[in-house]
Design a protein around this motif. Structure first.
Motif, PDB file in Angstrom:
ATOM      1  N   TRP A  19      -6.833   9.944   2.426  1.00  0.00           N
ATOM      2  CA  TRP A  19      -5.652   9.167   2.081  1.00  0.00           C
ATOM      3  C   TRP A  19      -6.128   7.925   1.357  1.00  0.00           C
ATOM      4  CZ3 TRP A  19      -6.660  11.903   6.327  1.00  0.00           C
ATOM      5  CH2 TRP A  19      -5.770  12.929   6.645  1.00  0.00           C
ATOM      6  N   ASP A  20      -5.706   7.782   0.102  1.00  0.00           N
ATOM      7  CA  ASP A  20      -6.100   6.651  -0.728  1.00  0.00           C
ATOM      8  C   ASP A  20      -4.876   5.775  -0.974  1.00  0.00           C
ATOM      9  OD1 ASP A  20      -8.848   7.483  -1.387  1.00  0.00           O
ATOM     10  OD2 ASP A  20      -7.850   9.132  -2.430  1.00  0.00           O
ATOM     11  N   ALA A  21      -5.084   4.469  -0.857  1.00  0.00           N
ATOM     12  CA  ALA A  21      -4.023   3.511  -1.176  1.00  0.00           C
ATOM     13  C   ALA A  21      -4.636   2.378  -1.983  1.00  0.00           C
ATOM     14  CB  ALA A  21      -3.394   2.966   0.097  1.00  0.00           C
TER      15      ALA A  21
ATOM     16  N   SER B 177       5.491   4.441   6.984  1.00  0.00           N
ATOM     17  CA  SER B 177       6.504   4.725   5.968  1.00  0.00           C
ATOM     18  C   SER B 177       7.830   4.108   6.372  1.00  0.00           C
ATOM     19  CB  SER B 177       6.675   6.236   5.804  1.00  0.00           C
ATOM     20  OG  SER B 177       5.475   6.817   5.365  1.00  0.00           O
TER      21      SER B 177
ATOM     22  N   THR C 227      -9.403   3.727   1.581  1.00  0.00           N
ATOM     23  CA  THR C 227      -9.519   5.177   1.679  1.00  0.00           C
ATOM     24  C   THR C 227      -9.813   5.536   3.126  1.00  0.00           C
ATOM     25  OG1 THR C 227     -10.359   5.350  -0.576  1.00  0.00           O
ATOM     26  CG2 THR C 227     -10.764   7.230   0.889  1.00  0.00           C
TER      27      THR C 227
ATOM     28  N   VAL D 181       0.212   7.857   8.159  1.00  0.00           N
ATOM     29  CA  VAL D 181       1.041   7.529   7.005  1.00  0.00           C
ATOM     30  C   VAL D 181       2.516   7.462   7.413  1.00  0.00           C
ATOM     31  CG1 VAL D 181       1.820   8.357   4.731  1.00  0.00           C
ATOM     32  CG2 VAL D 181      -0.613   8.383   5.308  1.00  0.00           C
TER      33      VAL D 181
ATOM     34  N   THR E  65      -8.366  -1.529  -2.409  1.00  0.00           N
ATOM     35  CA  THR E  65      -8.324  -0.081  -2.248  1.00  0.00           C
ATOM     36  C   THR E  65      -8.745   0.265  -0.818  1.00  0.00           C
ATOM     37  OG1 THR E  65      -8.963   0.176  -4.562  1.00  0.00           O
ATOM     38  CG2 THR E  65      -9.168   2.119  -3.162  1.00  0.00           C
TER      39      THR E  65
ATOM     40  N   LEU F 181       0.834  -1.200   0.000  1.00  0.00           N
ATOM     41  CA  LEU F 181       0.000   0.000   0.000  1.00  0.00           C
ATOM     42  C   LEU F 181       0.867   1.248   0.000  1.00  0.00           C
ATOM     43  CD1 LEU F 181      -2.648  -1.035   2.671  1.00  0.00           C
ATOM     44  CD2 LEU F 181      -2.920  -1.078   0.184  1.00  0.00           C
ATOM     45  N   ILE F 182       0.559   2.166  -0.901  1.00  0.00           N
ATOM     46  CA  ILE F 182       1.210   3.470  -0.940  1.00  0.00           C
ATOM     47  C   ILE F 182       0.098   4.504  -0.908  1.00  0.00           C
ATOM     48  CG2 ILE F 182       2.623   5.051  -2.295  1.00  0.00           C
ATOM     49  CD1 ILE F 182       3.920   2.551  -3.552  1.00  0.00           C
ATOM     50  N   PHE F 183       0.159   5.397   0.075  1.00  0.00           N
ATOM     51  CA  PHE F 183      -0.916   6.369   0.252  1.00  0.00           C
ATOM     52  C   PHE F 183      -0.663   7.641  -0.541  1.00  0.00           C
ATOM     53  CE2 PHE F 183      -1.768   3.679   3.863  1.00  0.00           C
ATOM     54  CZ  PHE F 183      -3.141   3.702   3.928  1.00  0.00           C
ATOM     55  N   ASP F 184      -1.742   8.165  -1.105  1.00  0.00           N
ATOM     56  CA  ASP F 184      -1.761   9.439  -1.799  1.00  0.00           C
ATOM     57  C   ASP F 184      -2.720  10.329  -1.012  1.00  0.00           C
ATOM     58  OD1 ASP F 184      -1.344  11.375  -3.790  1.00  0.00           O
ATOM     59  OD2 ASP F 184      -3.135  10.709  -4.866  1.00  0.00           O
TER      60      ASP F 184
ATOM     61  N   ALA G  69      -3.497  -1.451  -4.097  1.00  0.00           N
ATOM     62  CA  ALA G  69      -2.526  -2.475  -4.481  1.00  0.00           C
ATOM     63  C   ALA G  69      -3.234  -3.492  -5.363  1.00  0.00           C
ATOM     64  CB  ALA G  69      -1.961  -3.157  -3.251  1.00  0.00           C
TER      65      ALA G  69
END
Length: 99
Positions: free
Chosen positions: A20-22, A96, A80, A92, A78, A6-9, A24
């Motif tokens: 925060w959306d991730a 990290s 959110t 987040v 997904t 998962l990488i959050f945007d 994979a």
């Protein structure tokens, strides 16, 4: 725990709330690891809750939405999260590299 899938945007509303959306996309063998990451994030969010969970427009302080969709050999997960900006950025950072 450092997230591997998962990488959050992040995006903010210009006030004090963020989203925060991730996402994979993985093959079946990797799905348990992705779901474990989602659960770890949700567990952290619950433990460090800024208030009641629920839709923000209905009085919740934070909320989460998880979607799982399979298309052929691939499954997309997904996650959110919405809530106070500082809380989400702390979440987040927790997951990290080096967090």
């Amino acid at each position: 725990m450092t997230l591997q899938y998962l990488i959050f945007d992040a995006s903010d509303d210009g006030e004090s709330t963020g989203a925060w959306d991730a996402m994979a996309s993985v093959r079946a063998a990797e799905l348990p690891a992705v779901l474990a990451e989602v659960q770890a994030v949700l567990d952290w969010a619950e433990r460090h809750s800024p208030g009641p969970r629920g839709p923000l427009d209905e009085g919740g302080a934070w909320d989460a939405d998880q979607q799982v969709q399979t298309d052929g050999d691939w499954t997309t997960v997904t996650l959110t999260l919405t809530g106070p900006w500082e809380w989400g950025e702390t979440l987040v950072a927790q997951f990290s590299a080096g967090g």
